[in-house]
Scaffold this active site. Structure first.
Site, short mmCIF file in Angstrom:
data_model
loop_
_atom_site.label_atom_id
_atom_site.label_comp_id
_atom_site.label_asym_id
_atom_site.label_seq_id
_atom_site.Cartn_x
_atom_site.Cartn_y
_atom_site.Cartn_z
CD GLU A 40 -5.22 7.65 9.94
OE1 GLU A 40 -5.51 6.65 9.26
OE2 GLU A 40 -4.58 7.57 11.01
CB THR A 46 -0.51 2.31 1.57
OG1 THR A 46 -1.38 2.45 0.44
CG2 THR A 46 0.92 2.33 1.08
N GLY A 84 0.29 4.13 -5.41
CA GLY A 84 -0.85 3.33 -5.84
C GLY A 84 -2.20 3.90 -5.39
N1 ADE Z 1 -2.73 2.86 10.00
C1 ADE Z 1 -3.70 3.75 9.79
N2 ADE Z 1 -3.56 4.83 10.58
C2 ADE Z 1 -2.45 4.63 11.31
C3 ADE Z 1 -1.74 5.38 12.28
N3 ADE Z 1 -2.17 6.58 12.65
N4 ADE Z 1 -0.64 4.84 12.81
C4 ADE Z 1 -0.22 3.63 12.39
N5 ADE Z 1 -0.82 2.88 11.50
C5 ADE Z 1 -1.92 3.37 10.95
#
Ligand code: ADE
Length: 365
Positions: A40, A46, A84
């Site tokens: 996360e 990103t 980044g």
């Molecule tokens: N973007 C942020 N957390 C995510 C997740 N667990 N699966 C897919 N996209 C995400």
């Protein structure tokens, strides 16, 4: 607020859809809170496709929270290189050390403790707690925000004030009693795969007949778009100072862009200044050294936020002076073959590769 019946329909359909359509992503293969937390943090700002290989390499290098807590910041940055937003890479081991000393090297099932850690906003706390512990905490990020705005026909700017608070409330009210982590991920997944910013695939959407934007043909207008930032062109010069087979690498300060990364000294061209003239000026200003300018090595073009940077890179041979700098806290002389063990930004890596490449060429001939 949607009726209980509508909420139930949304939950059931989204969870069914997720069960058959979710992507096979490495952080979905276990419920390990540590892996979910790392994923996360990486997924902040990103894209999933970019994160996957970084995530796999990162958890291989630091498989547990205790390993990450014991890691050198330098090692963590090296593995983050190219992803980044390096502040995230610096906050991870800091948070891991905090958890190692105060919480037995575990990611705690506790929103208050998690919120206090560096790098944790409301979204990340909710994502970790719901996926790792099935705790009923909502999430809201770009994908789920777009889904909710369209589904409920919210045409106000979702990033602002009351509209934002209402969306968080909606995300909370929609949560099911079970499979909360899946539900949160399903919202994001639908946004990523079906309810895309442009040309959403409404015919493949499990919520299409409940969607206000789809009924009113407003999918392209909702959510309202922010004006794209004005692009600013910046001209820079970078200098590779050589001394007895080594090159000068300087470390960036602990704050600001690329904090803690290494680089070849570089800076913006002054108005009307020729690239060649910037070499001695920048070297004196940034390092206190004098060097004789050599040939141009390459030009690196790259974008950072709204800046389009053109960095012209020169070779130079050290002449005299002792390193002193008000910008860079540290400098090292490095053999080109060792450049790979220093964490640098993506544009600087291109320059480093060019130097290593030309050193190899010289050896060959
Ligand atoms: N973007 C942020 N957390 C995510 C997740 N667990 N699966 C897919 N996209 C995400």
């Amino acid at each position: 607020m949607p009726s209980p019946r509508l909420r139930r329909a949304i939950r059931d359909r989204l969870l069914d859809w997720f069960a058959t359509h979710q992507r096979d992503l490495p952080w979905r293969r276990s419920r390990d809170p540590y892996r979910i937390w790392v994923s996360e943090i990486m997924l902040q700002q990103t894209q999933v496709a970019t994160v996957v290989p970084y995530f796999e390499r990162f958890v291989q290098a630091f498989p547990t929270l205790a390993c990450l807590a014991a890691a050198e910041e330098h090692d963590v940055l090296r593995r983050w290189e190219g992803l980044g937003y390096y502040r995230r890479a610096r906050s991870l081991p800091l948070a891991a050390r905090q958890l190692a000393s105060e919480h037995g090297s575990m990611v705690p099932n506790d929103p208050e403790v998690l919120s206090e850690l560096p790098g944790m906003g409301r979204y990340t706390v909710g994502a970790v707690l719901s996926q790792a512990f099935e705790r009923p905490t909502p999430i809201l990020e770009a994908n789920s925000q777009r889904v909710l705005c369209r589904l409920f026909g919210r045409d106000e700017d979702p990033r602002k004030g009351t509209a934002r608070r209402r969306l968080w409330e909606l995300a909370k009210r929609l949560l099911p009693k079970r499979r909360v982590g899946d539900f949160n991920q399903a919202l994001m997944e639908l946004g990523a795969l079906v309810c895309t910013p442009a040309a959403p695939k409404c015919s493949a959407c499990p919520l299409a007949d409940k969607c206000v934007a789809q009924q009113q043909g407003l999918q392209e207008q909702i959510p309202v778009k922010v004006a794209p930032p004005r692009i600013v062109a910046v001209e820079e010069v970078a200098v590779v100072v050589r001394r007895e087979g080594q090159v000068l690498l300087v470390k960036r300060p602990d704050t600001g862009r690329w904090a803690g990364l290494w680089e070849f000294p570089h800076g913006p061209l002054q108005k009307g200044e020729a690239h060649e003239d910037a070499v001695p000026r920048l070297l004196a200003e940034l390092t206190g050294l004098q060097a004789e300018r050599g040939p141009e090595i390459l030009t690196v073009r790259h974008g950072v936020t709204r800046y389009r940077i053109t960095m012209v890179c020169f070779d130079a041979e050290y002449r005299c002076g002792v390193f002193r700098s008000t910008l860079y806290p540290q400098a090292v002389w490095v053999a080109p073959a060792k450049l790979g063990s220093y964490a640098v930004s993506a544009p600087q890596r291109r320059l480093a590769r060019a130097i290593v490449g030309s050193a190899r060429q010289r050896q060959l001939f």
